[in-house]
Design an enzyme around this catalytic site. Structure first.
Site, mmCIF file in Angstrom:
data_model
loop_
_atom_site.group_PDB
_atom_site.id
_atom_site.type_symbol
_atom_site.label_atom_id
_atom_site.label_comp_id
_atom_site.label_asym_id
_atom_site.label_seq_id
_atom_site.Cartn_x
_atom_site.Cartn_y
_atom_site.Cartn_z
ATOM 1 C CE LYS A 168 5.684 6.354 -8.640
ATOM 2 N NZ LYS A 168 4.697 5.124 -8.278
ATOM 3 C CG ASP A 221 -1.939 3.435 -3.912
ATOM 4 O OD1 ASP A 221 -1.547 4.516 -4.215
ATOM 5 O OD2 ASP A 221 -0.684 2.366 -4.395
ATOM 6 C CE1 TYR A 242 4.328 0.351 -8.625
ATOM 7 C CE2 TYR A 242 3.871 -0.395 -6.291
ATOM 8 C CZ TYR A 242 4.200 0.394 -7.455
ATOM 9 O OH TYR A 242 6.107 0.866 -7.070
ATOM 10 N NE ARG A 265 11.475 6.521 15.478
ATOM 11 C CZ ARG A 265 11.614 6.523 17.078
ATOM 12 N NH1 ARG A 265 10.353 7.106 17.766
ATOM 13 N NH2 ARG A 265 12.793 6.032 17.998
HETATM 14 C C1 PLP Z 1 5.146 4.179 -7.555
HETATM 15 C C2 PLP Z 1 3.255 3.274 -6.676
HETATM 16 C C3 PLP Z 1 3.736 3.165 -5.458
HETATM 17 C C4 PLP Z 1 5.695 2.660 -4.722
HETATM 18 O O1 PLP Z 1 5.804 4.367 -4.922
HETATM 19 P P1 PLP Z 1 7.130 4.009 -4.311
HETATM 20 O O2 PLP Z 1 7.948 5.619 -3.843
HETATM 21 O O3 PLP Z 1 7.779 3.835 -5.627
HETATM 22 O O4 PLP Z 1 6.902 2.856 -2.978
HETATM 23 C C5 PLP Z 1 2.637 2.897 -4.600
HETATM 24 N N1 PLP Z 1 0.828 2.205 -5.467
HETATM 25 C C6 PLP Z 1 1.273 3.224 -6.896
HETATM 26 C C7 PLP Z 1 0.075 3.236 -7.541
HETATM 27 C C8 PLP Z 1 2.505 3.397 -7.518
HETATM 28 O O5 PLP Z 1 2.432 3.776 -8.701
#
Ligand code: PLP
Length: 394
Positions: A208, A183, A113, A60
């Site tokens: 992403k 974020d 988001y 972990r």
């Molecule tokens: C897609 C996304 C997330 C979440 O990511 P996941 O890996 O799909 O959980 C968080 N913040 C933003 C801005 C996103 O576009």
């Protein structure tokens, strides 16, 4: 070379995290599948318990596969260390839970988001944490309360892409004793350095652009040096960790992030410019276009744009979008983005935003992710789609 900050970001992306003691003479660190790590002597085990960062301890806590990715992410920001999460949303949730407690107030950007919003409105609320939403671009000072522990922001905003003045936001938050969480998924640390702009905790969905091939979910968080120890301890308490195969895919993606993002930027901008001149398009929400909300801030603070933006059509209803999207050859519909392929997604803002409601006028809103295809082919695909749309709405 691992800590040499004199190298340019593109160079660091290639070499970061490749410590000889982790790679053992090959280019990439091996993928360690491990839960139990074994100690030969009592002294060795006791030493690891005293200092878990001194080597393998328990799965972990990661293995050289995850450590290499964490170290590489650290060098991009730069930041003292990074923690991995099983998804981007888990990173958002983990970061919020690590800094907030019952009775705290959270200031959240209205263009966040949507799943982050749901997390605040349901889970954080149930834990006794109150969320207030602020309009992207608003002066947050009047909204800060004595118990405001954190301001969470996303710039540019999801779906509407408003760029915010992060240094000004951080100054106001810090003056009131609140932390700034951001974020940074859209730009990645390559195009926006969150911590040097005043952010205390930066989270991103590696899913992403870092993974970049639409084949793994992963998140990461990093903080200022002052916060790191407590933050990391909280993340450990919650048991967050990431699978080694996914860490390997993210590490592989990271090596080509600089070249991919440059192409996403160029392709996205070319398509956005073309859409701007199209008679069916009312406006294009792309931070790099002059006139977009926060364009001057984007120019001041960002070193590039990714391939994700939105367009609002001049007329028509959501149902009419079938004429546009169903016949596209290259753009597919699907959630998420940041892979090598182009995507199109009809989106709805009605009823979502509360501080800064989206005006219910004009045609539908469509989000586009521009991939690495030749932009002329993408434009031709959209051109044909918009012709079908025109015929459907008249
Ligand atoms: C897609 C996304 C997330 C979440 O990511 P996941 O890996 O799909 O959980 C968080 N913040 C933003 C801005 C996103 O576009």
């Amino acid at each position: 070379m691992s800590n040499d900050e004199n190298f340019a970001p593109a160079t660091r992306l290639i070499h970061a995290g490749r410590r000889p003691e982790w790679t053992h003479g090959v280019v990439n660190p091996p993928v360690y599948h491990a839960s139990t790590c074994i100690f030969d002597t009592l002294a060795e085990m006791d030493a690891r318990v005293r200092d878990p960062s001194s080597g393998l301890y328990y799965g972990r806590r990661g293995t050289p596969t995850q450590w290499a990715l964490e170290e590489a992410l650290t060098q991009m920001e730069p930041a003292p260390a990074a923690k991995l999460f099983p998804s981007g949303l888990a990173a958002v949730a983990g970061a919020l839970l690590a800094v907030l407690k019952c009775g705290d107030h959270l200031l959240m950007v209205d263009s966040v988001y949507e799943p982050t919003r749901t997390l605040c409105d349901r889970r954080l609320k149930a834990l006794g944490i109150e969320t207030t939403y602020y309009a992207p671009g608003a002066d947050i000072a009047p909204l800060l309360r004595p118990n405001t522990r954190a301001v969470f922001t996303e710039s540019p905003g999801s779906l509407t892409f408003e760029v915010q003045d992060i240094p000004a936001l951080a100054e106001a938050a810090h003056k009131a004793g609140a932390l700034v969480l951001m974020d940074n998924t859209w730009a990645t640390s390559l195009y926006f350095k969150a911590l040097p702009h005043g952010v205390d905790v930066m989270v991103q969905a590696l899913t992403k652009y870092v993974v970049g091939h639409s084949d793994a979910l992963l998140g990461a968080a990093t903080t200022t040096p002052e916060l790191w120890k407590d933050f990391a301890a909280a993340v450990h308490n919650f048991g967050y960790c990431a699978a080694p195969d996914d860490a390997m895919l993210a590490l592989r993606g990271l090596r080509t992030l600089d070249v991919r993002l440059a192409r996403h930027h160029a392709n996205g901008f070319a398509v956005a410019r073309w859409l701007e001149g199209h008679p069916e398009v009312a406006r294009v929400l792309h931070p790099a276009l002059p006139g977009a909300p926060g364009h001057a801030l984007w120019q001041r603070d960002f070193s590039g744009a990714s391939g994700l933006f939105a367009m609002q059509l001049r007329r028509g209803e959501r149902a009419d979008l079938a004429a546009l999207v169903d016949g596209l050859k290259l753009f597919k519909m699907g959630f998420s983005w940041g892979g090598y392929e182009s995507l199109i997604l009809p989106v709805r803002l009605a009823g979502i935003r509360t501080a800064d409601p989206w005006p219910d006028e004009g045609g539908p809103l469509v989000r586009l992710h521009i991939g690495l295809e030749d932009p002329a082919d993408l434009i031709a695909d959209l051109d044909a789609g918009l012709q079908r749309y025109s015929a459907a709405v008249t």
